[in-house]
Design a protein around this motif. Sequence first.
Motif, PDB file in Angstrom:
ATOM      1  N   CYS A  77       0.842  -1.237  -0.051  1.00 55.02           N
ATOM      2  CA  CYS A  77       0.028  -0.099  -0.034  1.00 55.02           C
ATOM      3  C   CYS A  77       1.067   1.317   0.039  1.00 55.02           C
ATOM      4  O   CYS A  77       0.584   2.262  -0.732  1.00 55.02           O
ATOM      5  CB  CYS A  77      -0.939  -0.031   1.140  1.00 55.02           C
ATOM      6  N   LEU A  78       1.766   1.131   1.087  1.00 57.17           N
ATOM      7  CA  LEU A  78       2.680   2.526   0.807  1.00 57.17           C
ATOM      8  C   LEU A  78       3.641   2.474  -0.344  1.00 57.17           C
ATOM      9  O   LEU A  78       3.812   3.754  -0.813  1.00 57.17           O
ATOM     10  CB  LEU A  78       3.607   2.337   2.288  1.00 57.17           C
ATOM     11  N   THR A  79       4.180   1.457  -0.911  1.00 61.81           N
ATOM     12  CA  THR A  79       4.819   1.466  -2.205  1.00 61.81           C
ATOM     13  C   THR A  79       3.708   2.023  -3.356  1.00 61.81           C
ATOM     14  O   THR A  79       3.998   3.001  -4.274  1.00 61.81           O
ATOM     15  CB  THR A  79       5.225   0.118  -2.321  1.00 61.81           C
ATOM     16  N   ALA A  80       2.654   1.517  -3.410  1.00 62.53           N
ATOM     17  CA  ALA A  80       1.466   1.884  -4.393  1.00 62.53           C
ATOM     18  C   ALA A  80       1.521   3.356  -4.358  1.00 62.53           C
ATOM     19  O   ALA A  80       1.312   4.185  -5.311  1.00 62.53           O
ATOM     20  CB  ALA A  80       0.407   1.064  -4.477  1.00 62.53           C
ATOM     21  N   PHE A  81       0.971   3.865  -2.996  1.00 58.17           N
ATOM     22  CA  PHE A  81       0.910   5.416  -3.094  1.00 58.17           C
ATOM     23  C   PHE A  81       2.242   6.164  -3.295  1.00 58.17           C
ATOM     24  O   PHE A  81       2.175   7.168  -4.103  1.00 58.17           O
ATOM     25  CB  PHE A  81       0.696   5.756  -1.608  1.00 58.17           C
ATOM     26  N   GLY A  82       3.195   5.812  -2.956  1.00 58.84           N
ATOM     27  CA  GLY A  82       4.436   6.493  -3.626  1.00 58.84           C
ATOM     28  C   GLY A  82       4.687   6.572  -5.075  1.00 58.84           C
ATOM     29  O   GLY A  82       5.025   7.727  -5.684  1.00 58.84           O
ATOM     30  N   LEU A  83       4.543   5.264  -5.689  1.00 64.51           N
ATOM     31  CA  LEU A  83       4.599   5.262  -7.190  1.00 64.51           C
ATOM     32  C   LEU A  83       3.637   5.907  -8.061  1.00 64.51           C
ATOM     33  O   LEU A  83       3.804   6.513  -8.963  1.00 64.51           O
ATOM     34  CB  LEU A  83       4.661   3.916  -7.688  1.00 64.51           C
ATOM     35  N   ILE A  84       2.215   6.062  -7.420  1.00 64.83           N
ATOM     36  CA  ILE A  84       1.173   6.606  -8.056  1.00 64.83           C
ATOM     37  C   ILE A  84       1.247   8.030  -7.815  1.00 64.83           C
ATOM     38  O   ILE A  84       1.023   9.016  -8.648  1.00 64.83           O
ATOM     39  CB  ILE A  84      -0.146   6.057  -7.676  1.00 64.83           C
ATOM     40  N   ARG A  87       6.115  11.529  -8.542  1.00 61.08           N
ATOM     41  CA  ARG A  87       6.817  11.046  -9.806  1.00 61.08           C
ATOM     42  C   ARG A  87       8.213  11.182  -9.328  1.00 61.08           C
ATOM     43  O   ARG A  87       8.861  12.089  -9.699  1.00 61.08           O
ATOM     44  CB  ARG A  87       6.311  12.060 -10.774  1.00 61.08           C
ATOM     45  N   VAL A  88       8.927  10.421  -8.789  1.00 67.94           N
ATOM     46  CA  VAL A  88      10.215  10.236  -8.355  1.00 67.94           C
ATOM     47  C   VAL A  88      11.048   9.737  -9.604  1.00 67.94           C
ATOM     48  O   VAL A  88      10.791   8.779 -10.534  1.00 67.94           O
ATOM     49  CB  VAL A  88      10.525   9.524  -6.983  1.00 67.94           C
ATOM     50  N   LYS A  89      12.456  10.218  -9.299  1.00 69.70           N
ATOM     51  CA  LYS A  89      13.394   9.679 -10.049  1.00 69.70           C
ATOM     52  C   LYS A  89      13.470   8.146 -10.081  1.00 69.70           C
ATOM     53  O   LYS A  89      13.590   7.719  -8.866  1.00 69.70           O
ATOM     54  CB  LYS A  89      14.712  10.337 -10.019  1.00 69.70           C
ATOM     55  N   GLY A  90      13.806   7.385 -11.254  1.00 74.86           N
ATOM     56  CA  GLY A  90      14.038   6.050 -10.917  1.00 74.86           C
ATOM     57  C   GLY A  90      12.822   5.274 -10.680  1.00 74.86           C
ATOM     58  O   GLY A  90      12.850   4.058 -10.291  1.00 74.86           O
TER      59      GLY A  90
END
Length: 263
Positions: A77-84, A87-90
């Motif tokens: 859930c935390l990863t999905a929030f961060g990726l969606i 818009r971070v580098k890499g």
Amino acid sequence: MERVTAWIAKAAIVFLYVPILTVVVYSFNASSTASKWSGFSLKWYGEVFADRALLRTLQTSLNVGVVAAAVATVVGCLTAFGLIRYRVKGRTAFLGAILLPLILPEIVLGAALLTVYSSVQLPLGVPTIVLGHIVISLPLTTLILMGAIGALDDSLPEAAADLGCTPWQTFARVQFPLLRSAILAAFLLAFTTSFSNIVISTFTSGVGSTTMPLRIYSLLKTGITPEINALGAMLILATVLLIFAVGLRQMRSILVGNGTSDS
């Protein structure tokens, strides 16, 4: 063409459910061999509950499955929030690294995990099984929750902030209720993946940490017995009850929502 498609669908359903029905039927077989029917009996269900070694492995699988699924769901859930949301580098490389366990053969992944555990001198046991199951469950939970989070309205955090909500309140009161079904689906899929896993468990289990699939696999080397069928029938029943419970809960929420909107 429609008739051919219908026949293919029926054949697929038969192919899927006939083995399941066979397991349930032969769990009531009075014979000590699963291939010969000699009458109706419930004694093999008693044998399952009397087999303390099998029950210990079942408890181990339940403990490992719940912990691995919970951790994989929270991290996913935390990863999905961060990726969606950010818009971070890499981002693409990071997502690829998370999804890599879906591409790698499990036997390669299991050997790699065993090598890492041996390198850091981590003794094999329940913790190492949990870590291995988190690795294979995290891609699944991340993908499910990325789709659910991506479907949310981007203006929800701003609207909640305008109403005085903190970021935590925004998640707890606005986003979490909308994501509840997806989070539950991710947890159940991760739990099922962990509970039924054999390959990763083979490489990461130690003395006294045998899971139920490993125990059943060892019993199958001497042939299928009605005791295994009885255990399988109980697991099928538990799965059906869980599906009905989740389905009824979702149906109730839909009906309550419709009733609220109508009023």
